[in-house]
Write an enzyme that holds these catalytic residues in place. Structure first.
Site, PDB file in Angstrom:
ATOM      1  N   ASN A 338      -6.886  11.317  -6.104  1.00 23.10           N
ATOM      2  CA  ASN A 338      -6.203  10.303  -5.201  1.00 23.10           C
ATOM      3  C   ASN A 338      -7.206   8.947  -4.969  1.00 23.10           C
ATOM      4  OD1 ASN A 338      -4.248   9.229  -3.623  1.00 23.10           O
ATOM      5  ND2 ASN A 338      -4.462  10.726  -2.017  1.00 23.10           N
ATOM      6  N   HIS A 374      -1.476  11.086   7.048  1.00 25.56           N
ATOM      7  CA  HIS A 374      -0.832  12.312   6.249  1.00 25.56           C
ATOM      8  C   HIS A 374       0.400  12.903   7.568  1.00 25.56           C
ATOM      9  CE1 HIS A 374      -3.948  12.216   3.540  1.00 25.56           C
ATOM     10  NE2 HIS A 374      -3.288  12.787   2.811  1.00 25.56           N
TER      11      HIS A 374
END
Length: 487
Positions: A338, A374
């Site tokens: 990521n 998130h």
């Protein structure tokens, strides 16, 4: 780490693990049923791969055309993808894009605009999480919206930097600072670019504008020679996709919650968590490699040249696959996984907290931001808390081995290197799996059940090291080595 968007796409790939039979009726619903997936999952997968024909259309019909045509193409294609996947709920992203444009225009290059953007965009995202929350991963509008949120926050900060004295900016800030005033069409094209709207990667407005102006090419004045590099990333992504599809029925997080898992020997529970922890990340790797290929094909992945003249196509790379597969360190996995999201957090959060004067505090607040971004589930907080703890302990252990003559000599024995590597990798992936357990199960009742079954091994292990390693360092590192380090 991975994002909510990544988790939703991972669930999509997990659902698509049937035998892939041929079908006569090509309606989406029946096709999805025949593949063992939901219709929403099939729409998402189709949309990700749709980036390739869209990139080809851009290359052959819009490259070096008027900017407004390119912005319109990107905005229209992205909005169409949003509508195809989420129906009328595409208005959430459109509303935030339009309001962000108004914030830039009405508030200008002010710190007020930056704070307004940060508060509004994060509040909208968190409200979306709250009102759409379930106990499982769902494919809903919040999936691409978390990607968009970072884009728009970064846009406001870069726009603010563009109004500051160039000499007061770091070289990195100068690179991303927006000197002009973006139009609504430019902001929309940037926000809805088809190769990154659903699952990323992150990129700056300046980089996007270079694409629109035809500057992202290895052959000035011509289309980039990016077809082969794009196909390589696509092929690698398909390899991971096939592997994940074949193995996913046998390695699932659901098994962690079963009575059978609880009754297995302790060593088996740990080994299953280790294998699952490595395997579960492959679903994210798949999606990022496929979307990276789209970005490369369009030219957005162009990143200049190496010193030897080799073209770099890694501007939108979210994975360093070789490092990811071989590193025995937690920090190595973080550096390879990521990448663009981590770079975004480093650039816009971590480095902007430099005024705190404490690197660990800045790192902790950055991870807290990531956890909230998130989602609102407790598992995200636990996962990033573990990452923070593990990185600190790994740094302590590295310093101890480097500064202790005895440990340094022991670590340099060539014959023992394979053994050291095996031990490191075992610890590495066991506790990556431990951290990912909270991330993937995300509700407290689920991850707590699994952690109890292995006696909170990760917390016990790393908290023990956190408090004991400083004393070991004092005992094993000679005073002269400590003085040399201070100098």
């Amino acid at each position: 780490m991975a994002s909510t968007a990544d988790g939703d796409v991972g669930e999509t790939l997990g659902q698509m693990r049937g035998l892939w039979p041929g079908v006569e009726d090509l309606s989406l619903n029946k096709l999805a049923t025949s593949l063992g997936a939901s219709e929403q999952a099939l729409r998402l997968i189709f949309s990700i791969f749709l980036g390739y024909p869209l990139a080809l259309f851009y290359r052959h019909y819009l490259f070096y055309k008027d900017s407004y045509l390119i912005h319109l193409f990107h905005a229209f294609s992205g909005l169409s993808i949003a509508y195809f996947n989420f129906g009328h709920q595409f208005y959430h992203s459109l509303l935030c894009v339009v309001l962000q444009f108004l914030i830039l225009r009405l508030m200008g290059r002010t710190i007020t605009a930056v704070f307004t953007t940060l508060c509004f965009q994060m509040a909208y995202l968190l409200a979306g999480y709250y009102y759409t929350a379930t106990g499982d991963y769902d494919i809903k509008w919040t999936m691409p919206h978390c990607v968009l949120t970072l884009k728009l926050i970064g846009l406001s900060i870069d726009y603010y930097d563009g109004g500051k004295d160039r000499n007061s900016l770091s070289s990195e800030q100068q690179k991303y600072a927006i000197l002009g005033v973006p139009s609504l069409l430019e902001v929309a094209g940037f926000s809805y670019f088809y190769g990154a709207f659903l699952v990323g990667p992150q990129f700056s407005m300046n980089h996007y504008m270079k694409l629109v102006k035809g500057q992202l090419t290895d052959v000035p004045g011509k289309m980039p020679n990016s077809t082969i590099p794009a196909l390589k990333r696509l092929s690698l992504g398909l390899v991971y996709l096939v592997g994940y599809t074949l193995l996913s029925p046998h390695i699932t997080e659901d098994y962690l919650l079963t009575e059978d898992y609880d009754t297995r020997p302790f060593w088996f529970r740990c080994m299953y968590m280790l294998i699952w922890g490595k395997f579960v990340l492959y679903k994210y790797v798949t999606c990022w490699l496929v979307t990276e290929g789209v970005c490369i094909l369009s030219g957005l992945g162009f990143n200049g040249f190496e010193e030897n003249g080799t073209v770099k196509w890694d501007a939108c790379a979210n994975m360093k696959v070789w490092l990811f597969e071989t590193t025995p360190r937690f920090t190595g996995t973080i550096a390879s996984f990521n990448i663009n999201t981590n770079a975004w957090v480093a650039r816009y959060i971590f480095k902007r907290l430099k005024f705190l004067g404490n690197k660990e505090l800045s790192q902790g607040l950055s991870l807290l931001f990531l956890a909230l971004w998130h989602g609102l589930h407790s598992g995200y907080l636990i996962c990033f808390q573990m990452e923070f703890l593990i990185v600190i302990v790994e740094k302590q252990a590295t310093n101890l081995i480097r500064d202790s003559p005895a440990l340094s000599s022991l670590a340099s024995i060539t014959a023992l290197q394979p053994f050291y590597y095996l031990v490191q990798q075992t610890i590495h992936w066991l506790f990556m799996g431990y951290s990912m357990t909270a991330f993937c199960l995300f509700t407290w009742d689920k991850w707590l059940k699994v952690y109890r079954s292995i006696y909170f091994l990760g917390h016990v292990f790393f908290l023990s090291l956190l408090f004991t390693l400083p004393y070991v360092y004092k005992a094993m590192v000679p005073r002269k080595e400590k003085l040399k380090k201070r100098e």
